[in-house]
Design a protein around this motif. Structure first.
Motif, PDB file in Angstrom:
ATOM      1  N   LYS A 105     -10.430  -8.078   8.011  1.00  0.00           N
ATOM      2  CA  LYS A 105     -11.694  -7.743   7.468  1.00  0.00           C
ATOM      3  C   LYS A 105     -12.032  -8.879   6.814  1.00  0.00           C
ATOM      4  O   LYS A 105     -11.521  -9.682   6.658  1.00  0.00           O
ATOM      5  CB  LYS A 105     -11.189  -6.430   6.503  1.00  0.00           C
ATOM      6  CG  LYS A 105     -10.814  -5.195   7.078  1.00  0.00           C
ATOM      7  CD  LYS A 105     -10.531  -4.213   6.132  1.00  0.00           C
ATOM      8  CE  LYS A 105      -9.822  -2.768   6.769  1.00  0.00           C
ATOM      9  NZ  LYS A 105      -9.656  -1.723   5.843  1.00  0.00           N
TER      10      LYS A 105
ATOM     11  N   TYR B 245       0.909  -1.168   0.025  1.00  0.00           N
ATOM     12  CA  TYR B 245       0.038  -0.017   0.041  1.00  0.00           C
ATOM     13  C   TYR B 245       0.841   1.214   0.022  1.00  0.00           C
ATOM     14  O   TYR B 245       1.962   1.125   0.603  1.00  0.00           O
ATOM     15  CB  TYR B 245      -0.936   0.070   1.072  1.00  0.00           C
ATOM     16  CG  TYR B 245      -2.095  -0.777   1.236  1.00  0.00           C
ATOM     17  CD1 TYR B 245      -3.319  -0.401   0.602  1.00  0.00           C
ATOM     18  CD2 TYR B 245      -1.914  -2.178   1.323  1.00  0.00           C
ATOM     19  CE1 TYR B 245      -4.341  -1.188   0.584  1.00  0.00           C
ATOM     20  CE2 TYR B 245      -3.039  -3.280   1.399  1.00  0.00           C
ATOM     21  CZ  TYR B 245      -4.155  -2.561   0.814  1.00  0.00           C
ATOM     22  OH  TYR B 245      -5.111  -3.433   0.797  1.00  0.00           O
TER      23      TYR B 245
ATOM     24  N   ASP C  54       0.067   6.332  13.086  1.00  0.00           N
ATOM     25  CA  ASP C  54      -0.299   7.289  12.014  1.00  0.00           C
ATOM     26  C   ASP C  54      -1.018   8.456  12.506  1.00  0.00           C
ATOM     27  O   ASP C  54      -1.429   9.366  11.780  1.00  0.00           O
ATOM     28  CB  ASP C  54      -1.257   6.521  10.924  1.00  0.00           C
ATOM     29  CG  ASP C  54      -0.311   5.152  10.252  1.00  0.00           C
ATOM     30  OD1 ASP C  54       0.660   5.598   9.805  1.00  0.00           O
ATOM     31  OD2 ASP C  54      -1.076   4.471   9.999  1.00  0.00           O
TER      32      ASP C  54
ATOM     33  N   THR D  64     -14.079  -0.379   6.274  1.00  0.00           N
ATOM     34  CA  THR D  64     -13.399   0.592   7.207  1.00  0.00           C
ATOM     35  C   THR D  64     -11.900   0.768   7.090  1.00  0.00           C
ATOM     36  O   THR D  64     -11.272  -0.328   6.683  1.00  0.00           O
ATOM     37  CB  THR D  64     -13.736  -0.082   8.704  1.00  0.00           C
ATOM     38  OG1 THR D  64     -15.227  -0.170   8.828  1.00  0.00           O
ATOM     39  CG2 THR D  64     -12.898   0.546   9.918  1.00  0.00           C
ATOM     40  N   TRP D  65     -11.324   1.952   7.180  1.00  0.00           N
ATOM     41  CA  TRP D  65     -10.028   2.064   7.194  1.00  0.00           C
ATOM     42  C   TRP D  65      -9.510   2.145   8.597  1.00  0.00           C
ATOM     43  O   TRP D  65      -9.907   2.929   9.434  1.00  0.00           O
ATOM     44  CB  TRP D  65      -9.475   3.396   6.567  1.00  0.00           C
ATOM     45  CG  TRP D  65      -7.935   3.538   6.342  1.00  0.00           C
ATOM     46  CD1 TRP D  65      -7.263   4.064   7.097  1.00  0.00           C
ATOM     47  CD2 TRP D  65      -7.276   2.743   5.419  1.00  0.00           C
ATOM     48  NE1 TRP D  65      -5.919   3.736   6.588  1.00  0.00           N
ATOM     49  CE2 TRP D  65      -5.936   3.001   5.425  1.00  0.00           C
ATOM     50  CE3 TRP D  65      -7.401   1.730   4.194  1.00  0.00           C
ATOM     51  CZ2 TRP D  65      -4.916   2.448   4.800  1.00  0.00           C
ATOM     52  CZ3 TRP D  65      -6.545   1.168   3.588  1.00  0.00           C
ATOM     53  CH2 TRP D  65      -5.181   1.371   3.574  1.00  0.00           C
ATOM     54  N   ILE D  66      -8.422   1.266   9.098  1.00  0.00           N
ATOM     55  CA  ILE D  66      -8.209   1.395  10.348  1.00  0.00           C
ATOM     56  C   ILE D  66      -6.891   2.312  10.534  1.00  0.00           C
ATOM     57  O   ILE D  66      -5.928   2.220   9.730  1.00  0.00           O
ATOM     58  CB  ILE D  66      -7.649  -0.182  11.051  1.00  0.00           C
ATOM     59  CG1 ILE D  66      -8.788  -1.172  10.676  1.00  0.00           C
ATOM     60  CG2 ILE D  66      -7.004  -0.087  12.176  1.00  0.00           C
ATOM     61  CD1 ILE D  66      -8.641  -2.463  11.012  1.00  0.00           C
TER      62      ILE D  66
ATOM     63  N   PHE E 143      -3.922   3.261  12.738  1.00  0.00           N
ATOM     64  CA  PHE E 143      -2.974   2.872  14.098  1.00  0.00           C
ATOM     65  C   PHE E 143      -2.327   4.187  14.704  1.00  0.00           C
ATOM     66  O   PHE E 143      -2.226   5.404  14.152  1.00  0.00           O
ATOM     67  CB  PHE E 143      -2.064   1.965  13.371  1.00  0.00           C
ATOM     68  CG  PHE E 143      -2.646   0.637  13.050  1.00  0.00           C
ATOM     69  CD1 PHE E 143      -3.032  -0.335  13.982  1.00  0.00           C
ATOM     70  CD2 PHE E 143      -2.886   0.294  11.624  1.00  0.00           C
ATOM     71  CE1 PHE E 143      -3.693  -1.359  13.647  1.00  0.00           C
ATOM     72  CE2 PHE E 143      -3.329  -0.784  11.206  1.00  0.00           C
ATOM     73  CZ  PHE E 143      -3.842  -1.683  12.407  1.00  0.00           C
TER      74      PHE E 143
ATOM     75  N   LEU F 156      -2.935  -6.249  10.726  1.00  0.00           N
ATOM     76  CA  LEU F 156      -4.282  -6.510  10.066  1.00  0.00           C
ATOM     77  C   LEU F 156      -4.395  -7.167   8.673  1.00  0.00           C
ATOM     78  O   LEU F 156      -3.008  -7.348   8.111  1.00  0.00           O
ATOM     79  CB  LEU F 156      -5.146  -5.032   9.961  1.00  0.00           C
ATOM     80  CG  LEU F 156      -4.585  -4.396   8.483  1.00  0.00           C
ATOM     81  CD1 LEU F 156      -5.565  -4.597   7.659  1.00  0.00           C
ATOM     82  CD2 LEU F 156      -4.198  -2.839   8.979  1.00  0.00           C
TER      83      LEU F 156
ATOM     84  N   ASP G  82      -6.564  -7.447   5.194  1.00  0.00           N
ATOM     85  CA  ASP G  82      -7.466  -6.479   4.323  1.00  0.00           C
ATOM     86  C   ASP G  82      -8.110  -7.302   3.502  1.00  0.00           C
ATOM     87  O   ASP G  82      -8.982  -8.270   3.444  1.00  0.00           O
ATOM     88  CB  ASP G  82      -6.941  -5.165   4.168  1.00  0.00           C
ATOM     89  CG  ASP G  82      -8.006  -4.235   3.587  1.00  0.00           C
ATOM     90  OD1 ASP G  82      -8.880  -4.669   2.992  1.00  0.00           O
ATOM     91  OD2 ASP G  82      -8.013  -3.004   3.676  1.00  0.00           O
TER      92      ASP G  82
HETATM   93  N1  LIG Z   1      -3.686   1.378   8.282  1.00  0.00           N
HETATM   94  C1  LIG Z   1      -4.167   0.620   7.396  1.00  0.00           C
HETATM   95  N2  LIG Z   1      -3.425   0.097   6.410  1.00  0.00           N
HETATM   96  C2  LIG Z   1      -4.134  -0.773   5.794  1.00  0.00           C
HETATM   97  N3  LIG Z   1      -3.700  -1.613   4.596  1.00  0.00           N
HETATM   98  C3  LIG Z   1      -4.776  -2.288   4.280  1.00  0.00           C
HETATM   99  N4  LIG Z   1      -5.940  -1.881   4.952  1.00  0.00           N
HETATM  100  C4  LIG Z   1      -5.435  -0.910   5.754  1.00  0.00           C
HETATM  101  C5  LIG Z   1      -6.080  -0.319   7.001  1.00  0.00           C
HETATM  102  O1  LIG Z   1      -7.374  -0.518   7.064  1.00  0.00           O
HETATM  103  N5  LIG Z   1      -5.606   0.588   7.615  1.00  0.00           N
END
Ligand SMILES: Nc1nc2[nH]cnc2c(=O)[nH]1
Ligand SMILES: O=P(O)(O)OC[C@H]1O[C@H](OP(=O)(O)OP(=O)(O)O)[C@H](O)[C@@H]1O
Ligand SMILES: [Mg+2]
Length: 167
Positions: free
Chosen positions: A129, A73, A154, A147-149, A151, A104, A106
């Motif tokens: 997820k 990402y 960040d 949903t975007w997590i 942390f 996590l 995703d």
């Molecule tokens: N911080 C973060 N990184 C991710 N990479 C893939 N999904 C996520 C997410 O929901 N949060």
């Protein structure tokens, strides 16, 4: 990737919450390793897996900790996962007795790549997820796909305007 839902919701995780959830993960994993319940090593998926992996390794008294670096990402945009750094294969072998930890899952693409490296490892994440759930052996909290997590690494504490008032 175009088939992903937009991330409409935000799930904000504090250091305290992450610590509690990572300890809950360790609690669930303790005694489930293949050698008298013990795990041979922890492999953190960097970078997000490093803090949870440290907490799990501390709780389960695992001193052998390695990393696998997978980048997929750039902010919230996904690309093809790439292994940038592999763990020591003499230590991890085919993954037997190895606990792989990430923050996590995703879509599950990162874990697909990691599993191909260590097919017999046990994969644990703190958050999951639905799309990635089949790739994980153990996790603690599920959030919806849209949903975007966020942390703690960040985020920063900042002033919030009161509901009423001029400030
Ligand atoms: N911080 C973060 N990184 C991710 N990479 C893939 N999904 C996520 C997410 O929901 N949060
Ligand atoms: O299940 P997936 O859709 O593959 O996504 C999950 C991965 O995405 C994030 O890592 P990222 O690639 O953002 O790198 P980072 O850990 O260095 O932040 C997260 O830490 C997981 O490792
Ligand atoms: Mg990551």
């Amino acid at each position: 990737m175009t088939d992903l839902l937009p991330h409409e919701k935000g799930f904000h995780v504090s250091w305290d919450q992450l610590h509690r959830d990572a300890r809950a993960l360790a609690w669930r994993l303790q005694g489930h390793g293949p050698e008298n319940g013990a795990w041979k090593a922890v492999v953190a998926i960097t970078r997000g897996g490093m803090a949870p992996a440290m907490i799990v390794a501390r709780e389960l008294d695992i001193r052998t900790v390695d990393t696998i670096s997978v980048k997929s990402y750039n902010h919230q945009t996904q690309s093809e996962p790439r292994v940038i750094k592999s763990p020591d294969m003499e230590v991890v072998g085919d993954g037997t007795g190895v606990l792989i930890v990430d923050d996590l899952v995703d879509t599950g693409r990162t874990l697909e790549v990691v599993r191909a490296h260590m097919p017999n490892a046990h994969i644990a994440t703190v958050y999951a997820k639905p799309k990635g759930r089949p790739q994980v052996d153990t996790f603690i909290t599920e959030v919806s796909q849209d949903t975007w997590i966020f942390f703690p690494w960040d985020m920063a504490l900042q002033y919030v305007k009161p509901y009423r008032g001029d400030e």
